[in-house]
Design an enzyme around this catalytic site. Structure first.
Site, PDB file in Angstrom:
ATOM      1  N   HIS A   1       2.923   4.619  -0.472  1.00 24.89           N
ATOM      2  CA  HIS A   1       2.583   6.035  -0.641  1.00 24.89           C
ATOM      3  C   HIS A   1       3.880   6.828  -0.795  1.00 24.89           C
ATOM      4  O   HIS A   1       4.977   6.242  -0.778  1.00 24.89           O
ATOM      5  CB  HIS A   1       1.747   6.530   0.545  1.00 24.89           C
ATOM      6  CG  HIS A   1       2.343   6.173   1.884  1.00 24.89           C
ATOM      7  ND1 HIS A   1       3.499   6.734   2.353  1.00 24.89           N
ATOM      8  CD2 HIS A   1       1.948   5.283   2.831  1.00 24.89           C
ATOM      9  CE1 HIS A   1       3.794   6.244   3.535  1.00 24.89           C
ATOM     10  NE2 HIS A   1       2.877   5.334   3.861  1.00 24.89           N
ATOM     11  N   GLU A   2       3.745   8.146  -0.895  1.00 20.84           N
ATOM     12  CA  GLU A   2       4.929   9.005  -1.114  1.00 20.84           C
ATOM     13  C   GLU A   2       6.013   8.791  -0.063  1.00 20.84           C
ATOM     14  O   GLU A   2       7.192   8.936  -0.350  1.00 20.84           O
ATOM     15  CB  GLU A   2       4.513  10.483  -1.107  1.00 20.84           C
ATOM     16  CG  GLU A   2       3.827  10.941  -2.382  1.00 20.84           C
ATOM     17  CD  GLU A   2       4.721  10.790  -3.615  1.00 20.84           C
ATOM     18  OE1 GLU A   2       5.935  11.009  -3.508  1.00 20.84           O
ATOM     19  OE2 GLU A   2       4.185  10.445  -4.677  1.00 20.84           O
TER      20      GLU A   2
ATOM     21  N   SER B   1      -0.243   4.118   5.199  1.00 17.48           N
ATOM     22  CA  SER B   1      -1.129   3.307   4.354  1.00 17.48           C
ATOM     23  C   SER B   1      -2.546   3.344   4.903  1.00 17.48           C
ATOM     24  O   SER B   1      -3.526   3.194   4.173  1.00 17.48           O
ATOM     25  CB  SER B   1      -0.631   1.867   4.314  1.00 17.48           C
ATOM     26  OG  SER B   1       0.711   1.869   3.908  1.00 17.48           O
ATOM     27  N   ARG B   2      -2.656   3.554   6.209  1.00 14.51           N
ATOM     28  CA  ARG B   2      -3.992   3.588   6.846  1.00 14.51           C
ATOM     29  C   ARG B   2      -4.800   4.820   6.410  1.00 14.51           C
ATOM     30  O   ARG B   2      -6.024   4.806   6.495  1.00 14.51           O
ATOM     31  CB  ARG B   2      -3.845   3.605   8.361  1.00 14.51           C
ATOM     32  CG  ARG B   2      -3.315   2.308   8.911  1.00 14.51           C
ATOM     33  CD  ARG B   2      -3.590   2.217  10.402  1.00 14.51           C
ATOM     34  NE  ARG B   2      -3.426   0.848  10.831  1.00 14.51           N
ATOM     35  CZ  ARG B   2      -2.297   0.346  11.315  1.00 14.51           C
ATOM     36  NH1 ARG B   2      -1.261   1.108  11.451  1.00 14.51           N
ATOM     37  NH2 ARG B   2      -2.222  -0.915  11.668  1.00 14.51           N
TER      38      ARG B   2
ATOM     39  N   ALA C   1       0.864  -1.190   0.000  1.00 13.82           N
ATOM     40  CA  ALA C   1       0.000   0.000   0.000  1.00 13.82           C
ATOM     41  C   ALA C   1       0.901   1.241   0.000  1.00 13.82           C
ATOM     42  O   ALA C   1       0.782   2.141   0.840  1.00 13.82           O
ATOM     43  CB  ALA C   1      -0.954   0.006   1.192  1.00 13.82           C
TER      44      ALA C   1
ATOM     45  N   HIS D   1       6.858   5.953   1.457  1.00  9.03           N
ATOM     46  CA  HIS D   1       7.659   4.789   1.057  1.00  9.03           C
ATOM     47  C   HIS D   1       8.559   5.146  -0.123  1.00  9.03           C
ATOM     48  O   HIS D   1       9.718   4.752  -0.176  1.00  9.03           O
ATOM     49  CB  HIS D   1       6.761   3.631   0.605  1.00  9.03           C
ATOM     50  CG  HIS D   1       5.903   3.047   1.680  1.00  9.03           C
ATOM     51  ND1 HIS D   1       4.533   3.138   1.665  1.00  9.03           N
ATOM     52  CD2 HIS D   1       6.229   2.338   2.777  1.00  9.03           C
ATOM     53  CE1 HIS D   1       4.052   2.516   2.730  1.00  9.03           C
ATOM     54  NE2 HIS D   1       5.053   2.026   3.424  1.00  9.03           N
TER      55      HIS D   1
END
Ligand code: PAF
Length: 282
Positions: free
Chosen positions: A34-35, A188-189, A32, A37
């Site tokens: 996102h920026e 990710s949440r 999942a 990561h």
């Protein structure tokens, strides 16, 4: 772009890279992406010859079965996002059996008390699960450097302790928190929040910023009281804990001492979604 599902194939590939004296950077994730990561991956690319990203939703670190079940699994999108950053990254996305065999259980660790603070009080067994998977992944990937975000600051400290206590030959690199435009720490949440809840959750960072401003002029007790009152009068978020802690030992403080680095930490629920954040105070 190469995607490995089997640890033996990955290990063989890494062995060949090591024979060519290539340095290995590692970014462990649960997907999942996102920026936040992607910024870890970019940092790893700039520091190492080859980068491995693992995508594995680790069952042993979830204390809540419904959280594990609802954790977003978006492998195709994740691969596309990594591809946009760099097509040379190696992806390791194993099934649980490849990691755990037929026994999905955690090893028991002592992290010299770090594991009993904050998250450890509210998420039983969580850090044994994190330690177990990170140790297993380090054994498989044998990275020179591994990159972790400071959003999970307690996890970062625990992984440094794991490396120290187990004598692992990897350098742990902590990377700054990536935030959405409204200040909410990327997670990710966040994808599970409604647009309205996502906007409201930016309150967490605004409180942390105010705490940073007040630190040094107000006592820790006054700040604690102020934070509790602010959350009580703010609909839509329920405070689980607020702590000002020693940034190395993570022990909670009452009196501010000179020459010690402090951080403030918050965990709060937006509905059933648990959000955490922290800030350096000095
Ligand atoms: O921070 C995470 O996403 C996870 O805790 C980690 C380090 C990938 C271990 O599963």
């Amino acid at each position: 772009m190469q995607i490995f599902k089997e640890k033996d194939a990955l290990k063989k590939h890494i062995k060949a890279l090591k024979n060519e004296k290539k340095s290995i950077g590692f970014v462990p994730t649960m997907g999942a992406l996102h920026e936040g990561h992607l910024s870890l991956i970019k940092q790893a690319i700039s520091a190492c010859d080859k980068v491995v990203v693992s995508i594995f939703v680790n069952p042993t670190q979830f204390d809540n079965p419904s959280d594990l079940e609802k954790y977003p699994r978006t492998l195709d999108q994740d691969v596309a996002k990594i591809n946009e950053v760099d097509r040379d990254v190696l992806i390791f996305s194993p099934p649980a059996s490849e990691i755990y065999g037929d026994q999905i259980i955690s090893e028991e660790f002592s992290f010299d008390g770090l594991e009993h603070q904050m998250e450890g009080r509210f998420r039983k067994g969580h850090f044994n699960g994190v330690g177990t998977i990170v140790k297993k992944l380090f054994e498989m990937v044998e990275p020179d450097k591994a990159f972790f975000g400071e959003k999970d600051y307690q996890q970062l400290q625990i992984i440094k302790k794991l490396v120290e206590k187990q004598n692992l030959k990897v350098e742990i690199v902590g990377c700054p928190i990536h935030r959405e435009i409204n200040g909410l720490a990327r997670s990710s949440r966040n994808e599970r929040l409604s647009p309205e809840a996502r906007q409201k959750a930016s309150f967490i960072y605004s409180i942390l910023q105010q705490v940073k401003e007040d630190f040094g002029t107000k006592s820790a007790t006054e700040i604690n009281t102020w934070v509790s009152q602010e959350f009580e009068s703010y609909p839509g978020l329920e405070l689980e804990y607020f702590e000002i802690a020693n940034a190395d030992t993570l022990t909670s403080i009452r009196d501010i001492e000179n020459n010690i680095k402090y951080r403030a930490f918050i965990a709060a629920y937006s509905g059933e979604i648990r959000l955490i954040d922290n800030i350096a105070l000095n």
